[in-house]
Design an enzyme around this catalytic site. Sequence first.
Site, PDB file in Angstrom:
ATOM      1  N   GLU A  37      -4.841   7.718  -2.799  1.00  0.00           N
ATOM      2  CA  GLU A  37      -5.206   6.516  -2.276  1.00  0.00           C
ATOM      3  C   GLU A  37      -5.642   5.565  -3.393  1.00  0.00           C
ATOM      4  O   GLU A  37      -5.097   4.249  -3.279  1.00  0.00           O
ATOM      5  CB  GLU A  37      -6.241   6.517  -1.474  1.00  0.00           C
ATOM      6  CG  GLU A  37      -5.967   7.257  -0.134  1.00  0.00           C
ATOM      7  CD  GLU A  37      -4.930   6.629   0.744  1.00  0.00           C
ATOM      8  OE1 GLU A  37      -5.123   5.463   0.634  1.00  0.00           O
ATOM      9  OE2 GLU A  37      -4.341   7.133   1.561  1.00  0.00           O
ATOM     10  N   HIS A  61       0.681  -1.132   0.011  1.00  0.00           N
ATOM     11  CA  HIS A  61      -0.003  -0.088  -0.082  1.00  0.00           C
ATOM     12  C   HIS A  61       0.780   1.196   0.016  1.00  0.00           C
ATOM     13  O   HIS A  61       0.530   2.160  -0.841  1.00  0.00           O
ATOM     14  CB  HIS A  61      -1.043   0.075   1.221  1.00  0.00           C
ATOM     15  CG  HIS A  61      -1.891   1.125   1.477  1.00  0.00           C
ATOM     16  ND1 HIS A  61      -3.202   1.247   0.800  1.00  0.00           N
ATOM     17  CD2 HIS A  61      -1.352   2.220   1.823  1.00  0.00           C
ATOM     18  CE1 HIS A  61      -3.499   2.516   1.144  1.00  0.00           C
ATOM     19  NE2 HIS A  61      -2.565   3.135   1.755  1.00  0.00           N
ATOM     20  N   GLU A  62       1.689   1.349   1.066  1.00  0.00           N
ATOM     21  CA  GLU A  62       2.723   2.754   1.048  1.00  0.00           C
ATOM     22  C   GLU A  62       3.585   2.744  -0.071  1.00  0.00           C
ATOM     23  O   GLU A  62       3.956   3.758  -0.600  1.00  0.00           O
ATOM     24  CB  GLU A  62       3.554   2.626   2.532  1.00  0.00           C
ATOM     25  CG  GLU A  62       2.515   2.510   3.782  1.00  0.00           C
ATOM     26  CD  GLU A  62       1.402   3.521   3.858  1.00  0.00           C
ATOM     27  OE1 GLU A  62       1.700   4.617   3.037  1.00  0.00           O
ATOM     28  OE2 GLU A  62       0.520   3.411   4.348  1.00  0.00           O
ATOM     29  N   HIS A 107       1.836   4.528  -2.850  1.00  0.00           N
ATOM     30  CA  HIS A 107       1.942   5.888  -2.714  1.00  0.00           C
ATOM     31  C   HIS A 107       3.241   6.512  -3.271  1.00  0.00           C
ATOM     32  O   HIS A 107       3.471   7.442  -3.695  1.00  0.00           O
ATOM     33  CB  HIS A 107       1.660   6.455  -1.357  1.00  0.00           C
ATOM     34  CG  HIS A 107       0.447   6.467  -0.683  1.00  0.00           C
ATOM     35  ND1 HIS A 107      -0.675   7.070  -1.263  1.00  0.00           N
ATOM     36  CD2 HIS A 107      -0.237   5.833   0.393  1.00  0.00           C
ATOM     37  CE1 HIS A 107      -1.555   6.988  -0.540  1.00  0.00           C
ATOM     38  NE2 HIS A 107      -1.515   6.124   0.611  1.00  0.00           N
TER      39      HIS A 107
END
EC number: 3.4.17.19
Length: 502
Positions: A296, A266-267, A270
């Site tokens: 997101e 997830h990160e 980003h």
Amino acid sequence: MTDSYTGADLRALLKEQALLEETMALASWDQLTGMPKDSGEFRAELQSYLTEKYLGVSTGDQAKALVAYFDEHASELSDDEQALFAKFKEDYERDAVVPADEYISFNKLSSSAQDAWSEAREQDDYSIYAPYLQQLIALKRKFITYWRKDEATPYDVLLNQFEPGLTVEKLDAVFNEVKAGVVALRNRLATEGTEPDDSFLHRDVAIADQRGYVWDAAVRLGYNPNKGRLDDTIHPFMQDLNRDDARITTRWATDDFQMAVLGILHEAGHGLFAQNVAPKWDYTPFNKAIAMSIHESQSLFNEVVIGRSEAFLRHDYPIMQAAFHGVLDDVDFETFYKGWMKTQASLIRTEADPLTYPLHIIIRYEIEKAIFNDDIDVETLPELWNAKYQEYLGIRPPSDLTGILQDIHWAGGDFGYFPSYALGHLYAAQFRHEMAKTLDIDGLLEAGDIQPLFDWRKEHVWQYGASKTPSQVLRDATGEDLNPQYWLDLQTRRYLQAYNVK
């Protein structure tokens, strides 16, 4: 002051702003990763000082003169500079209308509030944090009176800052559709499906082995390790200083390797976005002010669209097994994939599966609406939080730690942020739907060929940074406005398969 200005003058001021933002971001990253516990008061003073310097640049005499001049002479700017000026003016008007002492106080308070939040988590005691939260909300309510123009509700003002053009009316309609679809699918799985065995997800896996696998996976998905790093923290986040410095963080549990694997993907999503904004937007708001729903969508594309894809996991499961040194060797792929996709109500938002995740966001959204539109008492928030978890997910937090203290966002003053997470899910699915028209996504993932998926996102999303609004990015990339059905369809296909529903 001068009688005339050029695009170079505007760029110079924007660069000074950006450099101060980088400095504040570095101090904030350090506060949440390696800062000594007792240095919080000094860090709050530093953040206060930096905020004052930033305001001196972003709303000072030079900024005021540039706004006045280019309001009359915008035609002297290039197309890119005109777009930058429009954003600069918007930010100037937002910041300049707030008295400087109140703006500085808010930023100093948010620094202290984050320390209080950490202490409250350690003690599992909301009362330690509540006074800071109350002050933050009071200041934010006051700021809304400065910012509000024709918005229908106070909370609309905050939504619009994270997602231009978003309103309670629009969001209620989207969330009602999503909520109805989630409830119907969960009921179908419960009545017609076979619940997968996920016990293997809680086997002990050494943190070093988890890190070895997922760091490699993040890099294979395109995250550039020479432009980032991975550190430990309480609440995972990505901090980008610039496109060559996008840092990610995580937390670990030896008996829950899925948390760190998906969290880091997830990160890193980003980070992929931050590392691939077009260089022409360096040191400008278009590199820094990316709407969170679009950000997101890219983290969730990495985590959910790819990280929960059967095709990707068919490719990666043998790599994971080898990295975990035998812990999963007795688990065949079909068992692994179905267990990986198990859905169940959970207390912690960041550990929620894709199907229940939007309900966590809807809970926070409804609480934020109550705070700013109904002036609800801060003291009653834990009970409201717990009651909504009981209503929407059928579970009740046994403590503040697993309830209202789980998120850092309010401590940082980020009210209106949470809906971006759910919108990110919807955008990611819509991007995937469009991408599938020209790419064999599953075939590429199963072959480990990430480059075409990387290139599509760079072309249609990443390069633009914040130079387009979320609705513009979505419409230009997919040819239509937001359609939650793509997300509902994706989840339905995946979960019916995982639960053997015919």
